[in-house]
Design a protein around this motif. Sequence first.
Motif: not given
Length: 594
Positions: A81-87, A270-281, A283-289
């Motif tokens: 769900y670290v991927l399906t939620i931000p998807l 602004s929608p600027k943080p959306l891509a970073w929240q979805q991919v980095f924060m 999928t990657f950071v929470v996914g790692l944990s």
Amino acid sequence: MDPKIWVWIFLALYIIYCFWMGLKGFFSEKKASGYAIAGRSIPFIAFLMAATAASFSGWTFIGHPGLIWKAGLVYAFASFYVLTIPLTGAFFAKRNWLMGKRYGFITPGDMFAYYYNNEAVRWLTVLAAFLYSIFYSGLQLIAAAKLFYWTAGVPETIGLIFMAAIVWFYVVTGGLKASTWVGVLQFCLLVGGIILLGFYTITSPLFGGWSGFVASMSGLEDKYMKVPGLIHFGLGTGGWTAVMILTYMFALMGIQSSPAFTLWNFGIASPKPLAWQQVFMSTFVVGLSLFFFTAFQGIGARILMMAGNLAPQVDGDVVPMLMTKFLPGPVLGLVFMGAIAAIHSTSAPYIGTGGTIIQRDVWWRYVRKQGGTHSEQIWTNRVFATILTVAAVVVSLTSTDAIVMIGGFATAFGTIMYLCLLGVHWGFKFPSIGVVLGLICAIIACFLTYYVWKYPLSIHTAGWGIFVGLAVAYLCRGLGIKDNEETIARQKEIREWLNSIDAPTEKGKRWRGYMKIIVPIWFFMAIGPGVLIGNNAISFAGFPPIWSWQIIWWILGIIMMWGLCFKAEMSTTSAEQIRRADEETMDVTKEADD
């Protein structure tokens, strides 16, 4: 020093911060939209961290390791769900913001009722938001009560009410902005706490290092290490079959399609943080944990139980027991705050946004006939947030199910909102009455497949809900039901504007073509029938095959999300898009009399 003292020290510091942010909002927010959606001013870093914390919550911190202990690594597929939620966010979040900016929407009910030209959709959105809020917030409070009992000896009922009171205070005083800024701290505590507890568990002398841990895993029964099959013909899960895993992920996709997240999307600057929240924060950071440290906790607890060193009775006992067993005083206090922060990070925005939705879409629109001052809207909003808090406490005091299963039921009410969002944002064609009847039938299907006939064919409640909703909506279309000319014209104007402002570049179009192939393949292999291959496919670095399979597809999922959000331009925006969104406004809502 008694470890419990550290728990109270960190809790006191956390309460001070929460109360300060709440009081800051109390004295600064004087307009209804300022209280409800932070005046559309939530900055980049705040949304980046707070939205991630709200997506993963106490359910992740306490319930996730607990169910890995109970069901084994087969349940660890839920870490996807670290991927399906931000998807879900990639599909809808940017367009939510664009719609809110142009038309002045404050609640998702505003958007759906305007697009479908039907007030019944608004009422059903309110109902979905209410059900989601009380069940999802309720499960967080269950987790808080268990944690407080094990770490500080506070009786569960008292601990539950105490934790609910903290959330209630800063939500009702400061509104969405206070919840968001508290969420920034909560994200740091959440991720840090998961990693710390996983680290102390895996490095315990009881396991004899990584090699000892691996050797112990080899002694676990197959039911903990393998997906039992494709589907179960009957009621109940039949274990975590491939179909159950896939449709359970549908439930978790409902987190960012929920009415609460739609409203939150309206509130960002602004929608600027959306891509970073979805991919980095996410999928990657929470996914790692999750793919490593929560699995260390859950499987570690199972191994310790087999050795007679731990005796959890239910899933909610696992994390608190590991904390009191392995963590030294200061670390116990810090991890405890990580868990409480995780719990509050979700309870707060869902209670707050739920109160806003009820206040705006029911009280202000129908009782007050769109009259009343800003101050009246704010205090009535606080009243409804209080009612939701009490309802969540009642749910948590009366529920006996596993934490994560209550969560899955709650998020199903977010998944069924795909029905509305697919029409608004991507032009799926079904008549207005089809959406109304589809939502009604979807809500009924959710209750029937959870409380009456649980998980028929090992398909999760969310799977049944969205399937029934879409089937009914398209049936209405198939029967030849048509919208009136006003509705058709309104939808045409929205379609033309969205397609104009959010059309991908030529490069983006090519990437979207690739993604139409890549995303279904990833779903099939990572969380669909392909998981059966993972039972015996590959093993590396001591990880058993099923765990190795999860790690491989998590890494591939990071690449997929990067391609989807950035290269396919699903979550990115240009300066020209921002300029047009700022200038091409057509406000169709009313905020207040003064």
